[in-house]
Structure formats: structure tokens, C-alpha cells
Design a protein around this motif. Structure first.
Motif, PDB file in Angstrom:
ATOM      1  N   SER A  56       0.814  -1.212   0.000  1.00 18.18           N
ATOM      2  CA  SER A  56       0.000   0.000   0.000  1.00 18.18           C
ATOM      3  C   SER A  56       0.849   1.263   0.000  1.00 18.18           C
ATOM      4  CB  SER A  56      -0.946   0.002   1.207  1.00 18.18           C
ATOM      5  OG  SER A  56      -1.972  -0.958   1.039  1.00 18.18           O
ATOM      6  N   THR A  57       2.126   1.124   0.331  1.00 16.61           N
ATOM      7  CA  THR A  57       3.000   2.300   0.264  1.00 16.61           C
ATOM      8  C   THR A  57       3.099   2.838  -1.163  1.00 16.61           C
ATOM      9  OG1 THR A  57       4.947   0.891  -0.035  1.00 16.61           O
ATOM     10  CG2 THR A  57       4.370   1.482   2.210  1.00 16.61           C
ATOM     11  N   VAL A  58       2.823   1.980  -2.132  1.00 13.15           N
ATOM     12  CA  VAL A  58       2.851   2.427  -3.526  1.00 13.15           C
ATOM     13  C   VAL A  58       1.844   3.543  -3.756  1.00 13.15           C
ATOM     14  CG1 VAL A  58       2.396   1.705  -5.907  1.00 13.15           C
ATOM     15  CG2 VAL A  58       3.682   0.208  -4.369  1.00 13.15           C
ATOM     16  N   THR A  59       0.685   3.467  -3.092  1.00 11.23           N
ATOM     17  CA  THR A  59      -0.344   4.478  -3.331  1.00 11.23           C
ATOM     18  C   THR A  59       0.092   5.850  -2.833  1.00 11.23           C
ATOM     19  OG1 THR A  59      -1.472   4.017  -1.226  1.00 11.23           O
ATOM     20  CG2 THR A  59      -2.135   2.729  -3.138  1.00 11.23           C
ATOM     21  N   GLN A 107       2.951   7.109  -3.045  1.00  8.72           N
ATOM     22  CA  GLN A 107       3.795   7.704  -4.070  1.00  8.72           C
ATOM     23  C   GLN A 107       3.041   7.952  -5.372  1.00  8.72           C
ATOM     24  OE1 GLN A 107       6.879   4.515  -3.547  1.00  8.72           O
ATOM     25  NE2 GLN A 107       8.276   6.234  -3.490  1.00  8.72           N
ATOM     26  N   LEU A 108       2.111   7.053  -5.699  1.00  9.94           N
ATOM     27  CA  LEU A 108       1.379   7.192  -6.952  1.00  9.94           C
ATOM     28  C   LEU A 108       0.383   8.343  -6.936  1.00  9.94           C
ATOM     29  CD1 LEU A 108       0.367   3.624  -8.246  1.00  9.94           C
ATOM     30  CD2 LEU A 108       1.806   5.312  -9.394  1.00  9.94           C
ATOM     31  N   TYR A 109      -0.289   8.550  -5.815  1.00  8.82           N
ATOM     32  CA  TYR A 109      -1.393   9.502  -5.789  1.00  8.82           C
ATOM     33  C   TYR A 109      -1.001  10.895  -6.280  1.00  8.82           C
ATOM     34  CZ  TYR A 109      -5.702  11.700  -4.054  1.00  8.82           C
ATOM     35  OH  TYR A 109      -6.883  12.387  -3.952  1.00  8.82           O
ATOM     36  N   PRO A 110       0.031  11.529  -5.714  1.00  4.67           N
ATOM     37  CA  PRO A 110       0.376  12.865  -6.217  1.00  4.67           C
ATOM     38  C   PRO A 110       0.821  12.865  -7.673  1.00  4.67           C
ATOM     39  CG  PRO A 110       2.021  12.104  -4.647  1.00  4.67           C
ATOM     40  CD  PRO A 110       0.885  11.144  -4.578  1.00  4.67           C
ATOM     41  N   ARG A 111       1.463  11.789  -8.120  1.00  2.00           N
ATOM     42  CA  ARG A 111       1.872  11.709  -9.529  1.00  2.00           C
ATOM     43  C   ARG A 111       0.652  11.612 -10.447  1.00  2.00           C
ATOM     44  NH1 ARG A 111       7.099  10.174 -10.688  1.00  2.00           N
ATOM     45  NH2 ARG A 111       6.387   9.064 -12.548  1.00  2.00           N
ATOM     46  N   LEU A 112      -0.316  10.793 -10.054  1.00  6.45           N
ATOM     47  CA  LEU A 112      -1.512  10.639 -10.862  1.00  6.45           C
ATOM     48  C   LEU A 112      -2.338  11.925 -10.880  1.00  6.45           C
ATOM     49  CD1 LEU A 112      -2.663   7.038  -9.800  1.00  6.45           C
ATOM     50  CD2 LEU A 112      -1.319   7.717 -11.808  1.00  6.45           C
ATOM     51  N   VAL A 113      -2.397  12.613  -9.744  1.00  2.88           N
ATOM     52  CA  VAL A 113      -3.116  13.890  -9.700  1.00  2.88           C
ATOM     53  C   VAL A 113      -2.497  14.878 -10.679  1.00  2.88           C
ATOM     54  CG1 VAL A 113      -3.588  15.929  -8.284  1.00  2.88           C
ATOM     55  CG2 VAL A 113      -3.999  13.648  -7.356  1.00  2.88           C
ATOM     56  N   ALA A 114      -1.172  14.976 -10.643  1.00  3.03           N
ATOM     57  CA  ALA A 114      -0.493  15.927 -11.528  1.00  3.03           C
ATOM     58  C   ALA A 114      -0.740  15.587 -12.992  1.00  3.03           C
ATOM     59  CB  ALA A 114       1.008  15.934 -11.232  1.00  3.03           C
ATOM     60  N   ALA A 115      -0.655  14.303 -13.339  1.00  2.00           N
ATOM     61  CA  ALA A 115      -0.879  13.899 -14.728  1.00  2.00           C
ATOM     62  C   ALA A 115      -2.324  14.140 -15.139  1.00  2.00           C
ATOM     63  CB  ALA A 115      -0.513  12.425 -14.900  1.00  2.00           C
ATOM     64  N   ALA A 116      -3.256  13.879 -14.242  1.00  2.00           N
ATOM     65  CA  ALA A 116      -4.664  14.088 -14.562  1.00  2.00           C
ATOM     66  C   ALA A 116      -4.971  15.569 -14.758  1.00  2.00           C
ATOM     67  CB  ALA A 116      -5.541  13.505 -13.456  1.00  2.00           C
ATOM     68  N   VAL A 117      -4.388  16.418 -13.923  1.00  2.00           N
ATOM     69  CA  VAL A 117      -4.602  17.860 -14.060  1.00  2.00           C
ATOM     70  C   VAL A 117      -4.060  18.357 -15.400  1.00  2.00           C
ATOM     71  CG1 VAL A 117      -3.937  20.115 -13.138  1.00  2.00           C
ATOM     72  CG2 VAL A 117      -4.689  18.319 -11.589  1.00  2.00           C
ATOM     73  N   ARG A 118      -2.945  17.766 -15.843  1.00  3.39           N
ATOM     74  CA  ARG A 118      -2.372  18.150 -17.140  1.00  3.39           C
ATOM     75  C   ARG A 118      -3.169  17.583 -18.313  1.00  3.39           C
ATOM     76  NH1 ARG A 118       2.342  16.072 -14.786  1.00  3.39           N
ATOM     77  NH2 ARG A 118       2.345  14.385 -16.326  1.00  3.39           N
ATOM     78  N   ALA A 150       3.093  -0.088 -12.175  1.00  4.17           N
ATOM     79  CA  ALA A 150       3.039  -0.510 -10.774  1.00  4.17           C
ATOM     80  C   ALA A 150       2.489  -1.921 -10.641  1.00  4.17           C
ATOM     81  CB  ALA A 150       2.180   0.467  -9.975  1.00  4.17           C
ATOM     82  N   SER A 151       1.572  -2.310 -11.538  1.00  2.00           N
ATOM     83  CA  SER A 151       0.888  -3.599 -11.402  1.00  2.00           C
ATOM     84  C   SER A 151       1.816  -4.787 -11.595  1.00  2.00           C
ATOM     85  CB  SER A 151      -0.262  -3.688 -12.412  1.00  2.00           C
ATOM     86  OG  SER A 151      -1.252  -2.738 -12.126  1.00  2.00           O
ATOM     87  N   LEU A 152       2.728  -4.703 -12.565  1.00  2.00           N
ATOM     88  CA  LEU A 152       3.582  -5.853 -12.863  1.00  2.00           C
ATOM     89  C   LEU A 152       4.479  -6.237 -11.690  1.00  2.00           C
ATOM     90  CD1 LEU A 152       4.567  -8.000 -14.768  1.00  2.00           C
ATOM     91  CD2 LEU A 152       6.144  -6.331 -15.786  1.00  2.00           C
ATOM     92  N   PRO A 153       5.272  -5.322 -11.121  1.00  2.00           N
ATOM     93  CA  PRO A 153       6.093  -5.725  -9.970  1.00  2.00           C
ATOM     94  C   PRO A 153       5.258  -6.131  -8.763  1.00  2.00           C
ATOM     95  CG  PRO A 153       6.216  -3.346 -10.325  1.00  2.00           C
ATOM     96  CD  PRO A 153       5.548  -3.930 -11.520  1.00  2.00           C
ATOM     97  N   VAL A 206      -3.702  -2.300  -6.082  1.00  2.00           N
ATOM     98  CA  VAL A 206      -3.718  -1.410  -4.924  1.00  2.00           C
ATOM     99  C   VAL A 206      -3.892   0.045  -5.357  1.00  2.00           C
ATOM    100  CG1 VAL A 206      -1.213  -1.054  -4.821  1.00  2.00           C
ATOM    101  CG2 VAL A 206      -2.564  -0.988  -2.721  1.00  2.00           C
ATOM    102  N   TRP A 207      -3.519   0.355  -6.608  1.00  2.00           N
ATOM    103  CA  TRP A 207      -3.695   1.706  -7.137  1.00  2.00           C
ATOM    104  C   TRP A 207      -5.160   2.092  -7.265  1.00  2.00           C
ATOM    105  CZ3 TRP A 207      -6.519   0.403 -11.313  1.00  2.00           C
ATOM    106  CH2 TRP A 207      -6.225  -0.773 -11.983  1.00  2.00           C
ATOM    107  N   ALA A 208      -6.064   1.118  -7.179  1.00  3.40           N
ATOM    108  CA  ALA A 208      -7.497   1.422  -7.268  1.00  3.40           C
ATOM    109  C   ALA A 208      -7.958   2.312  -6.116  1.00  3.40           C
ATOM    110  CB  ALA A 208      -8.307   0.129  -7.277  1.00  3.40           C
ATOM    111  N   LYS A 209      -7.184   2.355  -5.025  1.00  6.17           N
ATOM    112  CA  LYS A 209      -7.535   3.239  -3.912  1.00  6.17           C
ATOM    113  C   LYS A 209      -7.447   4.711  -4.292  1.00  6.17           C
ATOM    114  CE  LYS A 209      -5.826   0.086  -0.295  1.00  6.17           C
ATOM    115  NZ  LYS A 209      -4.866  -0.064   0.833  1.00  6.17           N
ATOM    116  N   VAL A 210      -6.556   5.028  -5.225  1.00  3.09           N
ATOM    117  CA  VAL A 210      -6.303   6.444  -5.510  1.00  3.09           C
ATOM    118  C   VAL A 210      -6.591   6.852  -6.949  1.00  3.09           C
ATOM    119  CG1 VAL A 210      -4.584   6.648  -3.672  1.00  3.09           C
ATOM    120  CG2 VAL A 210      -3.851   5.961  -5.963  1.00  3.09           C
ATOM    121  N   LEU A 211      -6.635   5.912  -7.879  1.00  2.00           N
ATOM    122  CA  LEU A 211      -6.835   6.292  -9.280  1.00  2.00           C
ATOM    123  C   LEU A 211      -8.144   7.056  -9.505  1.00  2.00           C
ATOM    124  CD1 LEU A 211      -6.093   6.264 -12.272  1.00  2.00           C
ATOM    125  CD2 LEU A 211      -7.155   3.997 -12.434  1.00  2.00           C
ATOM    126  N   PRO A 212      -9.304   6.563  -9.022  1.00  2.00           N
ATOM    127  CA  PRO A 212     -10.532   7.328  -9.260  1.00  2.00           C
ATOM    128  C   PRO A 212     -10.495   8.714  -8.628  1.00  2.00           C
ATOM    129  CG  PRO A 212     -11.034   5.095  -8.543  1.00  2.00           C
ATOM    130  CD  PRO A 212      -9.573   5.311  -8.327  1.00  2.00           C
TER     131      PRO A 212
END
Length: 439
Positions: free
Chosen positions: A285-288, A290-301, A314-317, A366-372
Motif C-alpha cells: 500500500s505504500t505504492v499508493t 507515491q502514486l497519488y500525487p503523480r496521478l493527480v499531476a498527470a490528470a490535471v495536465r 506498478a501492477s507488474l512488480p 492497490v492503485w485502485a484506492k487512488v486512481l478514481p
């Protein structure tokens, strides 16, 4: 908006070395917390037996379910809107973070006080809870004492201080475990929960102070005059809070339901069997974070390709790590259960392995917690979590109807949980393209 993209990008594009350091420290924090929680449960079971330990665990679960109704859980909202607020004026993001932190703490403490009042009044009218009243009251107090921790953790993420958060979590977990186990040995279950409340209260205040300082250092001092809250924040906060509550209900709600329908001993069996799966999920869950702020920035762009790429990378490893964890557990689970809990619990070997496999499946998404949340579709997560919770509860009810004693019920529930986990993982991968396309 260009300035906003630049500022967010500066926060979420750390060097590879820093990314790995953050992941390592946060992963270690998750493992230490989960490992010490497992150790505390093992000592509790060894010292008090399955039934008495089940009463403690049931009281904690009942209090956690009560908290699902009132805890604001504004951490996701803070990470989504503080960067946006900070683009409006210097220090405005700090002002918003401080306000969200205060609101979260006040709502949490008020909810805990209401729960304690209701439980006390019920006891006086003869409506006794299924566990000793002292255990339930202390468990409710613990929920109030920890209610704002998620928002404090979000402050460290906003400030780019995830490594600091991980180190703090490790230190607090070690101190807390030592204090609570000492209390358990000296005073029994009531002292055990009382020590949890005391340590939690001090730790929560400390984390809040440090988080506020970290955000102030990153974004600047908050202006004295009140700021306008960003549009859509309240609706986002309500939706994400509801989704988080439903998600947490999968654990605490199941234990509460099991205790009410199957007795305290079943709670103990389920808690033991689910521990390795929870340990794995807490690590990945530590992945989320790190992912959340990156995904927010990409989505805003509007960079949907970057969002999809980060998620799939993230899913493969995570899948490989899950397969390795499951393979490693095959020969070790039976002797580990006998060593940690006692020979009587080796009957949980199959259930433990199945629940670990379910946890590994969930870990791949686990990224499903933050992607939406990152793409501004919190309602999707709310709906998905609701369906997930209903299916998991149905699995428990079916297991209670189908099986006999606690070991058999636990195994039947584990098989149902594995089926649900597979459906959830497949569903999120199916939703990935249309969900990202909506951003």
C-alpha cells in the motif's frame, strides 16, 4: 494553470534515489506496524485464550465500525485540493491543510464522545454489548484519538516528506507495542486497551504538529485572513470519506459480523488467518502514497497516457511480489502458526494461505484506492467499494451457513474472499481504460 503544473510537478517528480528511499522506508513502516500488530495479537491470544482475546478484538472492531459512520477521513481531500488551493495565493494551501486537519480532529473526537455516551446509556438501561463495557469504551476512545492521523499523513505527502513519515511510523509502532504489551502482562486486557489510548493520543498530537510544520515549510505560512475553499471540495470529501469507510468495513465490519453471529472465538480465528494477507497489503500500500500525487499531476495536465502508464508499471512488480510472497508462505505457514499461536491453530493453515492469495490479488490493483480520486471520479471508487463490501459480507454469511466450527467457517470464508478478490482485480483492470478516458 501553467504555474500550478510546474509546482505540482516539482513535488511529484523526485529523483529515482528518493523514490526508492521513500518506498523502502514506507514499506518498512508498513511491515513493522503489521508485524508488531501480529505479535501483539499473538501475545494476547497466548495470555488470555481465544475467547477473551476475541472479546478484545470484537470490541476494537465494533468501535471501528462506529467510527465508519462519523470519521471524516480528509487525507485524500487534502492531497487533491491543497495543491490547487496553493496556486491561488502564497500560503493558501497551508491554510486549507490546517483547516482540514482541525475539522477532521473535531469530528473524530465528537464522534467518539457520542459513541461512549450511547454505550454508557445503553449499559444503564440493560442493553449490554456482547463484550465487557470497559473494553468497548476504551476501544471507542482509541478511535477518537487516532481519527485525524490520515490527514496528518497527507501533510507529509504534500510536503514531500514521506521518508520522515515512515521513520515516525516505525518509532511510534515500536514504542506503542512495547507500552501496550507491558500493560497487557501487568494488567490484562483492560490495561492493554488503556495503554493503546494513551499512546495513540500522544502520537496523534505529535504527528499533527509535525505535519503542520512540514506543510508550512513547503508552502509557506498560512495567511491570516480566511480563504475561499476550492469548488467541489465538499462533495469530493463526502464521497471519498464514504468510500474509505466502506473499504475499512471489509475488515472491521467482517470481524464485527463474525463476532455477533459466530462468537468471539471466530473473531480470533479470522484475525489470525487474515494476518499474513494484511501484512502483504500494508507493505504494497505504500505504492499508493507515491502514486497519488503523480496521478493527480498527470490528470490535471490531461495526460491520460501518463496515468495509465504509471498504473500498469506498478501492477507488474506488484504481481511478481505477490506470487513470491505466496510461494514463500507455502512451506512456512504451518510451522509459523504453531510457533506464534500454538499447535491448536495449525488447523488454520489452509485458510491462511488462501487469504494470503486473496491479499496478493488485491495487491496487484492497490492503485485502485487512488486512481478514481486522482482523475476526479470518487463516485466510481465509492460504488466499487460498496459492491466489494457486499460480496465479502455475503461470503461470510455463506460460510457461517455452510460450515460448522470456527476453523471450518474461516476456511469457507477464505475461499469466498479469494473469489471476490479475483473479481475485484479483474474488474479494476477492465475499468482502467474507460476510467482514465473520462479524465
Amino acid at each position: 494553470m501553467t504555474d500550478l503544473y510546474t509546482r505540482i510537478g516539482a513535488w511529484v517528480r523526485p529523483t529515482a534515489r528518493r523514490q526508492m528511499r521513500d518506498f523502502a522506508v514506507l514499506g518498512a513502516a508498513g511491515q513493522v506496524e503489521a508485524g508488531l500488530s501480529l505479535a501483539a495479537t499473538a501475545v494476547l491470544v497466548r495470555l488470555t485464550g481465544a475467547t477473551a482475546a476475541g472479546e478484545v478484538l470484537l470490541a476494537q472492531s465494533m468501535a471501528a465500525v462506529w467510527a465508519l459512520l462519523w470519521d471524516a477521513r480528509l487525507g485524500d481531500t487534502a492531497q487533491r485540493f491543497v495543491p490547487v488551493q496553493d496556486a491561488g495565493a502564497a500560503g493558501a494551501g497551508t491554510w486549507l491543510f490546517a483547516r482540514l486537519l482541525r475539522v477532521d480532529a473535531v469530528i473524530g473526537l465528537a464522534g467518539a464522545a457520542a459513541g461512549i455516551t450511547l454505550a454508557t446509556a445503553a449499559g444503564r438501561t440493560g442493553l449490554s454489548p456482547p463484550v465487557p463495557a470497559a473494553l468497548l469504551l476504551l476501544a471507542l476512545a482509541y478511535q477518537g484519538a487516532t481519527s485525524s492521523r490520515g490527514t496528518s499523513a497527507a501533510g507529509f505527502a504534500i510536503a514531500g516528506r514521506l521518508e520522515m513519515l515512515g521513520r515516525l511510523r516505525i518509532g511510534l509502532a515500536v514504542v506503542g507495542c512495547a507500552a501496550t504489551l507491558t500493560a497487557l502482562v501487568l494488567g490484562g486486557p483492560v490495561a492493554y486497551l488503556a495503554a493503546q489510548v494513551s499512546v495513540a493520543a500522544v502520537a496523534t498530537v505529535w504527528l499533527a504538529v509535525l505535519a503542520r510544520r512540514a506543510v508550512t515549510a513547503a508552502l509557506g505560512p498560512a495567511p491570516r485572513e480566511p480563504q475561499r475553499v476550492p469548488a467541489g471540495l465538499r462533495r469530493f470529501a463526502v464521497t471519498t470519506s464514504a468510500a474509505t469507510s466502506l473499504s475499512l468495513a471489509s475488515d472491521n465490519g467482517i470481524l464485527t459480523l463474525a463476532g455477533l453471529l459466530g462468537g468471539p472465538a471466530l473473531v480470533t480465528y479470522l484475525k489470525i488467518a487474515a494476518a499474513p494477507g494484511r501484512l502483504f497489503l500494508s507493505t504494497v500500500s505504500t505504492v499508493t502514497a507515491q502514486l497519488y500525487p503523480r496521478l493527480v499531476a498527470a490528470a490535471v495536465r490531461g495526460d491520460t497516457a501518463a496515468v495509465r502508464r504509471d498504473v500498469l508499471r506498478a501492477s507488474l512488480p506488484l504481481a511478481v511480489l505477490g506470487a513470491a510472497a505466496a510461494g514463500l508462505a507455502l512451506p512456512l505457514t504451518r510451522p509459523a502458526l504453531a510457533l506464534v499461536y500454538g499447535p491448536a491453530y495449525v488447523t488454520l493453515t489452509a485458510a491462511t494461505l488462501v487469504l494470503l492469495a486473496a491479499g496478493c490479488l488485491r495487491g496487484t490493483v492497490v492503485w485502485a484506492k487512488v486512481l478514481p480520486l486522482a482523475v476526479g471520479r470518487p463516485g466510481v471508487r465509492l460504488l466499487a467499494v460498496a459492491v466489494d463490501g457486499v460480496l465479502v459480507a455475503a461470503a461470510l454469511l455463506f460460510a457461517l451457513h455452510l460450515a460448522g466450527g470456527p476453523p471450518a467457517v474461516t476456511l469457507a470464508y477464505a475461499l469466498g474472499s479469494l473469489t471476490v478478490a479475483g473479481l475485484v482485480a479483474a474488474g479494476w483492470f477492465a475499468l482502467l481504460r474507460p476510467l482514465v478516458g473520462l479524465s
